[in-house]
Design a protein around this motif. Structure first.
Motif, mmCIF file in Angstrom:
data_model
loop_
_atom_site.group_PDB
_atom_site.id
_atom_site.type_symbol
_atom_site.label_atom_id
_atom_site.label_comp_id
_atom_site.label_asym_id
_atom_site.label_seq_id
_atom_site.Cartn_x
_atom_site.Cartn_y
_atom_site.Cartn_z
ATOM 1 N N LEU A 58 20.278 -9.709 -19.960
ATOM 2 C CA LEU A 58 20.385 -8.287 -20.292
ATOM 3 C C LEU A 58 21.831 -7.816 -20.152
ATOM 4 O O LEU A 58 22.676 -8.497 -19.583
ATOM 5 C CB LEU A 58 19.502 -7.452 -19.350
ATOM 6 N N ASP A 59 22.068 -6.630 -20.634
ATOM 7 C CA ASP A 59 23.321 -5.905 -20.370
ATOM 8 C C ASP A 59 22.954 -4.431 -20.375
ATOM 9 O O ASP A 59 23.018 -3.756 -21.398
ATOM 10 C CB ASP A 59 24.377 -6.216 -21.422
ATOM 11 N N VAL A 60 22.516 -3.932 -19.213
ATOM 12 C CA VAL A 60 21.961 -2.584 -19.102
ATOM 13 C C VAL A 60 22.691 -1.819 -18.019
ATOM 14 O O VAL A 60 22.801 -2.292 -16.875
ATOM 15 C CB VAL A 60 20.451 -2.627 -18.776
ATOM 16 N N GLN A 61 23.197 -0.644 -18.358
ATOM 17 C CA GLN A 61 23.801 0.250 -17.367
ATOM 18 C C GLN A 61 22.672 1.036 -16.704
ATOM 19 O O GLN A 61 21.966 1.793 -17.371
ATOM 20 C CB GLN A 61 24.792 1.191 -18.038
ATOM 21 N N PRO A 62 22.474 0.880 -15.389
ATOM 22 C CA PRO A 62 21.298 1.480 -14.746
ATOM 23 C C PRO A 62 21.243 3.005 -14.772
ATOM 24 O O PRO A 62 20.174 3.583 -14.828
ATOM 25 C CB PRO A 62 21.391 0.968 -13.304
ATOM 26 N N GLY A 63 22.394 3.701 -14.720
ATOM 27 C CA GLY A 63 22.357 5.161 -14.690
ATOM 28 C C GLY A 63 21.861 5.676 -13.343
ATOM 29 O O GLY A 63 21.994 5.027 -12.309
ATOM 30 N N ASP A 64 21.233 6.860 -13.367
ATOM 31 C CA ASP A 64 20.778 7.487 -12.122
ATOM 32 C C ASP A 64 19.437 6.946 -11.643
ATOM 33 O O ASP A 64 19.104 7.056 -10.466
ATOM 34 C CB ASP A 64 20.669 9.006 -12.308
ATOM 35 N N SER A 65 18.667 6.410 -12.567
ATOM 36 C CA SER A 65 17.346 5.887 -12.216
ATOM 37 C C SER A 65 16.935 4.867 -13.261
ATOM 38 O O SER A 65 17.193 5.049 -14.457
ATOM 39 C CB SER A 65 16.315 7.023 -12.158
#
Length: 217
Positions: A58-65
């Motif tokens: 994957l390549d996912v920016q988690p953010g706030d939740s």
């Protein structure tokens, strides 16, 4: 953030979105196959003194939740399993969440070691990791460092044999768990793996993994 779901796969392995995750010096691998349980296709994992997993990159920016949801079932926990000891670092089922390595936060020797791996094997090692485990004695809800490395934190989402043999649904906020484990916001997510392993205890177990999903709500 669509993950390749087990219920819709035609096969496991290269091209399916889930590829083998194997480790140096471990020749005995766990066995993963697609099976049908109650009319739904899931992954069955059998481990007998070995270790390996299946990973989706994957390549996912988690953010706030970032909510991770899955369901799983195990035949049994390991009698010698102990999340605090190297000799007991085995689980009939675990979800391995890997985060991007942050070189600016690593020391010289760690950066050099990782560079050697890249040169020799042509791949980058991940950084910190969360492992959601079906533990033996570690109480449900407790988080401890992996006995091999403090860069991996073990989170007991189920514990003991009480619910063995039944499907259990789990939902976790990866961002909240990472902050609690490492004291900071998480870097990008680079992989999620399933793993059933018994190379330390030499015991035997079967696990079943249902679809895994990621969402921001």
């Amino acid at each position: 953030m669509e993950l390749p779901v087990f219920s819709q796969l035609e096969s496991l392995g290269q091209g399916s979105g889930w590829e083998p995750l194997e480790f140096p010096k471990i020749d005995e691998h766990s066995r993963y196959e697609l099976v049908t349980e109650d009319g739904t296709q899931v992954v069955r994992a059998d481990t007998n003194g070995g270790a390996s997993g299946m990973i989706t990159r994957l390549d996912v920016q988690p953010g706030d939740s970032l909510i991770l949801r899955w369901r799983w079932k195990v035949s049994n926990v390991f009698e010698q399993g102990d999340a605090r000891e190297k000799s007991g670092d085995d689980y009939p089922a675990r979800i391995y969440v890997a985060f991007k390595f942050q070189p600016e936060k690593a020391g010289f020797f760690e950066r050099a070691k990782r560079k050697t791996v890249e040169v020799l094997f042509g791949e980058s090692l991940p950084g910190n990791a969360l492992n959601y485990i079906w533990a033996n004695t570690l109480p449900e809800g407790e988080t401890v460092p992996n006995p091999y490395t403090e860069k991996t934190m073990m989170v007991a989402v189920n514990s003991g044999n009480e619910r063995a043999g039944e499907w259990v649904t789990v939902e976790r906020d990866i961002v909240a768990d990472y902050r609690r484990a490492f004291g900071e916001a998480p870097p990008p997510l680079v992989g999620i793996a399933i793993m059933s392993d018994s190379d330390n205890t030499g015991e035997t177990a079967t696990a079943w993994y249902g679809d895994i999903s990621l969402s921001t709500e």
